[in-house]
Design a protein around this motif. Structure first.
Motif, PDB file in Angstrom:
ATOM      1  N   THR C  57     -20.921 -36.641 -27.687  1.00 41.43           N
ATOM      2  CA  THR C  57     -21.162 -37.791 -26.819  1.00 41.43           C
ATOM      3  C   THR C  57     -22.327 -37.458 -25.906  1.00 41.43           C
ATOM      4  OG1 THR C  57     -18.777 -38.165 -26.817  1.00 41.43           O
ATOM      5  CG2 THR C  57     -20.059 -39.383 -25.191  1.00 41.43           C
ATOM      6  N   ILE C  58     -23.210 -38.412 -25.728  1.00 41.44           N
ATOM      7  CA  ILE C  58     -24.337 -38.228 -24.814  1.00 41.44           C
ATOM      8  C   ILE C  58     -23.890 -38.785 -23.469  1.00 41.44           C
ATOM      9  CG2 ILE C  58     -26.731 -38.860 -24.334  1.00 41.44           C
ATOM     10  CD1 ILE C  58     -27.010 -39.311 -27.427  1.00 41.44           C
ATOM     11  N   LEU C  59     -23.619 -37.899 -22.527  1.00 37.44           N
ATOM     12  CA  LEU C  59     -23.093 -38.342 -21.239  1.00 37.44           C
ATOM     13  C   LEU C  59     -24.206 -38.857 -20.324  1.00 37.44           C
ATOM     14  CD1 LEU C  59     -20.518 -35.466 -20.648  1.00 37.44           C
ATOM     15  CD2 LEU C  59     -20.060 -37.796 -21.437  1.00 37.44           C
ATOM     16  N   SER C  60     -25.315 -38.119 -20.325  1.00 34.56           N
ATOM     17  CA  SER C  60     -26.427 -38.552 -19.477  1.00 34.56           C
ATOM     18  C   SER C  60     -27.718 -37.925 -19.963  1.00 34.56           C
ATOM     19  CB  SER C  60     -26.184 -38.141 -18.027  1.00 34.56           C
ATOM     20  OG  SER C  60     -26.232 -36.728 -17.928  1.00 34.56           O
ATOM     21  N   THR C  77     -35.716 -43.340 -23.936  1.00 27.28           N
ATOM     22  CA  THR C  77     -34.423 -42.981 -24.511  1.00 27.28           C
ATOM     23  C   THR C  77     -34.019 -44.049 -25.520  1.00 27.28           C
ATOM     24  OG1 THR C  77     -33.180 -44.271 -22.918  1.00 27.28           O
ATOM     25  CG2 THR C  77     -33.720 -41.992 -22.292  1.00 27.28           C
ATOM     26  N   ALA C  79     -31.584 -46.061 -25.220  1.00 28.00           N
ATOM     27  CA  ALA C  79     -31.301 -47.282 -24.482  1.00 28.00           C
ATOM     28  C   ALA C  79     -32.594 -48.016 -24.136  1.00 28.00           C
ATOM     29  CB  ALA C  79     -30.512 -46.956 -23.222  1.00 28.00           C
ATOM     30  N   ILE C 108     -27.868 -43.520 -29.371  1.00 30.98           N
ATOM     31  CA  ILE C 108     -27.401 -44.093 -28.105  1.00 30.98           C
ATOM     32  C   ILE C 108     -25.929 -43.741 -27.977  1.00 30.98           C
ATOM     33  CG2 ILE C 108     -27.032 -46.222 -26.788  1.00 30.98           C
ATOM     34  CD1 ILE C 108     -29.221 -47.518 -28.437  1.00 30.98           C
ATOM     35  N   ASP C 109     -25.544 -43.174 -26.898  1.00 32.33           N
ATOM     36  CA  ASP C 109     -24.149 -42.826 -26.586  1.00 32.33           C
ATOM     37  C   ASP C 109     -23.589 -41.659 -27.398  1.00 32.33           C
ATOM     38  OD1 ASP C 109     -23.151 -46.291 -26.073  1.00 32.33           O
ATOM     39  OD2 ASP C 109     -24.094 -44.842 -24.719  1.00 32.33           O
ATOM     40  N   VAL C 110     -23.875 -41.612 -28.674  1.00 30.15           N
ATOM     41  CA  VAL C 110     -23.321 -40.532 -29.494  1.00 30.15           C
ATOM     42  C   VAL C 110     -24.397 -39.980 -30.430  1.00 30.15           C
ATOM     43  CG1 VAL C 110     -21.524 -39.862 -31.156  1.00 30.15           C
ATOM     44  CG2 VAL C 110     -21.078 -41.709 -29.524  1.00 30.15           C
TER      45      VAL C 110
END
Lengths: 158, 274, 791
Positions: C57-60, C77, C79, C108-110
């Protein structure tokens, strides 16, 4: 102490003066600063042989040499081999045998071949294969390259 | 894969080179042939703040034979070794090993000192030096010292060199008619790092064997050498290989490496002049 | 007037000749134009921050320090880009049940595979972009990585995409006849093996790369592309970047090897195009070798449990197998990651007359690099399964493997017919090929040599493969499933004022000689000298609309279009000539660049005709409308695919102490229909064979249990180099396909499709005196030693 260095060298018979970042390697310098895009980059760790060119008469991996280390050196690239006529016979042999397809390995392969021929290499297929064993080619399977180099040496000896 | 930035330094002599290493306090690396260092920097696994190019340091060059000792300057390139008559005569084992070292474009730049200082476990030269009972001349801020090859290779890319020291020369006892040498390297492709390799010498009946490509460093196995020197069959002597902590990687596991080490040794010895 | 059907009544001046390639000279002089050679004004460079984890998971993402680095122009990024690019899904409707999740160019996100791009950094140079990329901070939370194909469908294995009930992407069953009844027959012996094929990849010497340039004044995106299918990419860039297709120009010039690698959709290339659009400046991205290893498509990761039933007399009664293949976390867009498995299901056993067939294929998601079409897609597996079992069965019943094949291969006069798997076959020559093969290789001599050497403890082996190869595909391959992939191609031929021919084609060049054969066909059909033909390919703005080069379709489809266009132009020019010379078209010909009598007597140089038409139309009757340009398109309609066939053999020596395999020699007899340039075909076969040897002996992408690729360097991932490769002897049989006037089939992939089977069989033949056998590729020294240990 410097992150840029002034260098002077000879490239394909022409004197070149440049200010280069200390970190730029020789093949990137030739390609990007001098726009001699004939030399190619394939791996940047010295294994594939695509960047093989000639410095002071010896083959080197252009990706494993810094441009600053070529200060005062005599560099020859595939363009120089062609423009000077030095690779003309080899080009003809490669064309006849279709010893290239995509052409990406070709400049490095020519540099290696010329190294072998100039050192008096024999028209011995095994020896030729060993000599070019540091030049990766994905297209030809190597046989036509060996044929072309062999042809040339045999012709020269005849 | 572009190298990170660094200061490029080019000292004119050995003292200046050492001084620069000291001054940078571990953040400078010596640049010899660059054939191993440049890939590391291109991959950004090495990122020294400065490179100290040794190309102008004359004290690191030259090949001489004196008092039954072959002295090779650390910056001597592989290609120079191959073409040097003194080296061929005084240390034929070097000539046997060199065609296996990578390819000619690498040998045109790579240096003996550089290879030894890096101590890649799969490299040929450390094993050759162990067999030749070489000694390395080391220079540092505190002066010079000699370290025997046997005491030099400590582990994976780990040697007895301190951060601010340089190998300056390699001393090798000149081979006599009593010496015979063997070398065998098993690679799937010409010029690859060895799956298993061995350098061997036999002086009268005393064997020295150093393996490379099989463990975390080039190494000898005393019990194996003793067994061979005592006249054991090679097949029996090979049991002593289990003293080696064989490496495991994507090309071969430890058991396979042990097996291949045995084959390499057998073939190296078979290839020696009797 | 010479109609098209009579083109080959007499030997053609160029078609069938080993003419050297015109492209060779500039490549030899270092004047190639590869994507990294392109420099555009104000061009910027991209580097990527990529996931170090197989699943996380991409937290930040914190880009502040990176943004402040020298030379940095922009950082985006996933996003950021999501506002400007739509995701894509690699499914096609004709692969019923295939599912995949939407994929964004930047995660994105993962992050779902090691190497997946997460952030794009644009800077003044690649080095500066990499410097900045090092300072991007991504906070990850690792997730379980699915890396074991055989466990991917276990109930307690985590599912990669929560919207799906499992990691199954696709499955298909093919059944013909009654395999259980056939195998139950007491006269039938069943041989059974578990085959494991190692995941490997293309390793093109020129890595992937692109230069994307966006002109806001014209809303025009120009993509300098190293790849095989420019029109397909035109569609993809237009669709996902919300541009009109006509405002997207894709240009492929010299390509440093592709082999299918550069025919897929790569997030880093899409992201580069989006960045160019946002920055309104050219952006260059060239993958480095590490990036290549972890993002170029991988292929051939299959575990196959297979059985073959044979009668005592050697008749093959059937094949039954279960093929499990691990792909990446997404099915690749737009060609899908199911095609390779589908080919295995469709092609296994297809050279043989067998009636009973059962095959199950399952494609499972993994947290590894995405997988998709790579040279010979599926064929290496299909041919190895079948022909591996053929020789295994032959050993089991004591029959010579050549004799076993001759007993079972479809006879040369039995076409058209279908394989058990439903493949429509015609114009094949399996028997002729195998007989020619045993002849040129001196089979008996090799067997005698083998026997002699065995007495001295030297273990040599001879192994064969009889194969078919998919070429010249129709819309059945992709188009019917909704893919924006053309299955027809076009050619334009234009006579210029100087008498030269300018030709363009929608097929593309990656070094195989596409431009050369197009020139040979045009010159040979139309009647100019070869050196007067100029060829344009690879540019969507200047070529006809078509599919590009892949699936060995260039010669057969693009070549036919060129033949028809050249013939059409010839007819048009003769119409003009007839008027100018007050003759009739049936009395005239075009030879050596001039209008001639049928016997070759010079009547009017083409340049004179052309200049009259172009400059001095007043000299022509006003009711004559000369048209010195012709375009024709061609597609295959009679068959879903036009198959070729080949027979190949390998001669190897196994060092039983080390497990090392030396390939002593290799032979290939290939029937690819009419051969346009035998030298180019030979070299395609040779290159293909060596690539196949790579998969058989050397190449494998190794993964840790955490999904990290362990050997992503040129030193650790082993590709065939010159010292170990054999000389390869090639012979041709030409059974032209009836589906076109040219009669050419494809030849680019056969070497790669067949060589692994032949090498496998040769190694097993060498090991057979020891009762040992190996069924896993690559056949590494360790695996061969293990096989010997187990005997």
């Amino acid at each position: 102490m410097s992150r840029t260095i002034d260098i002077t060298l000879t490239v394909n018979g022409e004197s070149v003066a440049a200010t280069v970042p200390s970190r730029i390697n020789l093949v990137d310098f030739l390609r990007n600063t001098l726009q001699l895009t004939g030399s190619h980059v394939g791996c940047e760790h010295g294994v594939c042989g695509a960047c093989t060119l000639t410095v002071n008469g010896e083959t080197v991996r252009g990706c494993l040499m810094l441009a600053v280390q070529a200060d005062g050196a005599d560099v020859q690239t595939v363009e120089g081999l062609a423009d000077s006529g030095r690779s003309a016979a080899l080009q003809a042999a490669f064309t006849r045998r279709n010893a290239l397809q995509c052409g990406f390995c070709t400049p490095g392969m020519l540099a290696s071949a010329i190294g072998y021929i100039d050192a008096g290499g024999a028209p011995d297929r095994k020896a030729i294969r060993e000599h070019i064993s540091g030049n990766y080619c994905r297209c030809t399977g190597y046989q036509s390259i060996v044929d072309a180099i062999c042809d040339l040496i045999e012709e020269a000896r005849a | 894969m572009k190298a990170p930035d660094f200061d490029y330094l080019r000292p004119a002599n050995l003292a200046d080179a050492i001084a620069l290493l000291v001054q940078h306090d571990g953040d400078a690396m010596p640049l010899a042939g660059g054939q191993s260092l440049m890939p590391m920097m291109n991959f950004r696994v090495a990122a020294p703040g400065a490179l100290v190019d040794l190309v102008d340091v004359a004290e690191l060059r030259g090949v001489t034979v004196e008092d039954a000792t072959l002295r090779i300057g650390a910056m001597t390139r592989y290609v120079d070794l191959m073409n040097d008559n003194d080296v061929c005569k005084a240390a034929p084992l070097i000539g046997m090993a060199l065609p296996h070292v990578a390819h000619d474009a690498i040998r045109n730049r790579g240096t003996l000192g550089g290879s030894l200082a890096l101590a890649d476990a799969a490299a040929e030269m450390p094993a050759v030096m162990l067999v030749l009972d070489a000694a390395f001349e080391i220079a540092g801020p505190g002066g010079t010292r000699i370290i025997k090859a046997d005491k030099f290779f400590l582990g994976h890319y780990e040697t007895a060199l301190a951060e601010d020291e340089l190998i300056t020369a390699i001393h090798i006892p000149v081979a006599t008619p009593d010496h015979s040498f063997g070398f065998h390297e098993l690679t799937q492709r010409h010029g690859d790092y060895a799956l298993a390799g061995v350098a061997v010498s036999r002086t009268n009946s005393t064997y020295r064997c150093a393996f490379f490509g099989v463990a975390d460093r080039a190494l000898r196995v005393a019990e194996l050498e003793a067994a061979l020197s005592d006249g054991s069959d090679i097949a029996d002597a090979l049991h002593h290989l289990s003293a080696i902590d064989f490496a495991d990687d994507t090309k071969a596991n430890a058991a396979t490496r042990q097996r291949l080490a045995g084959v390499a040794l057998t073939r190296a010895i078979e290839g020696m002049q009797t | 007037m010479t109609g098209p059907a009579t083109i080959f009544d007499k030997p053609n001046r160029y078609i069938g000749q080993p003419s050297p390639r015109a492209d060779a000279s500039r490549l030899l002089q270092g004047r190639g134009q590869f994507v990294d050679d392109i420099v555009l004004p104000r061009m910027l460079h991209a580097a990527f921050v990529r996931s170090p984890h197989a699943h996380a998971t991409i937290l930040s993402i914190d880009v502040e320090d990176a943004r402040a680095m020298p030379g940095v122009i922009a950082i985006y990024t996933g996003a950021d880009l999501a506002e400007h690019v739509t995701p894509y899904v690699g499914v096609l409707t004709h692969l019923t049940g295939l599912r995949s999740a939407p994929q964004y160019p930047l995660a994105i996100d993962v992050a779902r595979w090691q190497g997946e791009p997460i952030v794009i950094v644009i800077a003044a140079s690649r080095a500066l972009a990499e410097d900045a990329a090092e300072l991007v901070l991504v906070d990850f939370e690792e997730l379980p990585a699915i890396v074991d194909t055989e466990m991917a469908l276990d109930a307690d294995t985590p599912v990669i995409h929560s919207e799906f009930d499992s990691n199954l992407a696709w499955e298909r069953d093919v059944v013909a006849g009654d395999i259980d009844a056939a195998f139950a027959d007491p006269d039938v012996q069943v041989v059974e093996r578990k085959f494991v094929f190692g995941r490997h990849t293309g390793v093109t010497l020129e890595t992937r790369g692109t230069v994307c340039n966006y002109d806001p004044a014209e809303d025009q995106l120009t993509v300098h592309y190293s790849g095989q299918a420019p029109h397909m990419m035109q569609f993809i860039f237009a669709k996902h970047l919300d541009l009109s297709e006509e405002n997207v120009r894709v240009i492929s010039n010299d390509v440093g090897g592709s082999f299918g690698i550069k025919i897929h959709t790569y997030g880093d290339e899409i992201a580069t195009a989006v960045a160019a659009k946002l920055l309104k400046r050219p952006v260059k991205f060239i993958a480095d070798r590490f990036e290549s290893f972890v993002t170029d498509i991988h292929a051939r990761d299959h575990i196959v449990e297979a059985r073959m039933g044979v009668k005592k007399d050697g008749t093959i009664v059937g094949i039954d197998f279960d093929d499990l293949t691990g792909i990446g976390p997404f099915s690749m867009y737009p060609r899908t990651s199911a095609i390779e498995c589908n080919q295995v299901l469709n092609l296994t056993g297809a050279p043989y007359a067998l009636e009973n067939y059962r095959a199950k294929g399952r494609v499972v998601f993994q947290n590894k690099t995405l997988m998709c079409q790579y040279r010979a897609v599926g064929h290496p597996i299909a041919m190895a399964i079948c022909d591996g079992l053929v020789e295994d069965a032959a050993r089991a019943i004591g029959m010579d493997p050549v004799g076993m094949r001759l007993r079972n291969l479809m006879s040369d006069d039995s076409y058209p017919r279908a394989s058990a798997t439903g493949m429509k076959l015609d114009d094949l020559s399996h028997h002729k090929a195998l007989n020619k093969l045993t002849d040129i290789m001196n089979y008996e001599g090799l067997r005698a040599d083998q026997a002699t050497n065995r007495k001295n403890g030297i273990y040599r082996g001879i192994g064969f493969v009889s194969m078919i190869e998919v070429t010249n595909p129709s819309p059945m391959f992709y188009g019917i499933g909704g893919a924006p992939i053309a299955s027809q191609d076009g050619a334009t031929v234009r006579l210029d004022a100087s008498g030269a021919l300018h030709v363009s084609s929608s097929i593309t060049e990656q070094g195989q000689g596409t431009n050369a054969i197009l020139a040979q066909i045009a010159a040979g059909v139309f009647g100019v000298n070869l050196d007067r033909v100029k060829v344009t390919t690879g540019d969507t703005a200047t070529t006809p609309y078509g599919g590009g080069t892949w699936a060995s379709r260039g010669a057969g489809i693009g070549g036919e279009a060129m033949l028809q266009a050249a013939q059409a132009l010839k007819d048009q020019v003769l119409d003009v000539a007839a008027v100018m010379l007050q003759s009739s078209v049936d009395k005239l010909d075009i030879q050596n660049g001039a209008i001639t009598d049928l016997d070759g007597t010079l009547r009017l140089p083409l340049a004179d005709l052309a200049r009259t038409v172009y400059y001095r139309g007043n000299e022509l009757p006003s009711d004559l409308n000369p048209e010195l340009i012709a375009t024709r398109h061609y597609r295959v309609t009679d068959f879903p695919f036009v198959f070729t066939n080949g027979a190949m053999a390998a001669h190897v020596e196994v060092d039983t102490a080390t497990g090392f395999v030396k390939v002593l020699h290799f032979w290939a007899v290939e029937d690819c229909g009419r051969v346009i340039n035998p030298m180019l075909v030979d070299e395609q076969i040779r290159g293909g064979v060596v690539q196949g040897i790579g998969g058989a002996l050397y190449e494998e992408c190794h993964y840790s249990p955490e999904g990290q690729m362990l050997n992503a360097t040129m030193a650790d991932y082993m590709v065939p180099m010159a010292a170990e490769m054999p000389d390869i002897t090639i012979a041709h049989i030409e059974t032209p396909t009836k589906t076109s006037v040219l009669g050419a089939k494809g030849a680019g992939e056969a070497g790669t499709g067949g060589a692994p089977a032949a090498i496998l069989n040769a190694v097993n033949d060498a090991l057979s005196p020891m009762g040992a056998s190996i069924w896993q590729m690559p056949m590494t020294p360790e695996r061969i030693l293990n096989a010997l240990d187990q005997s």
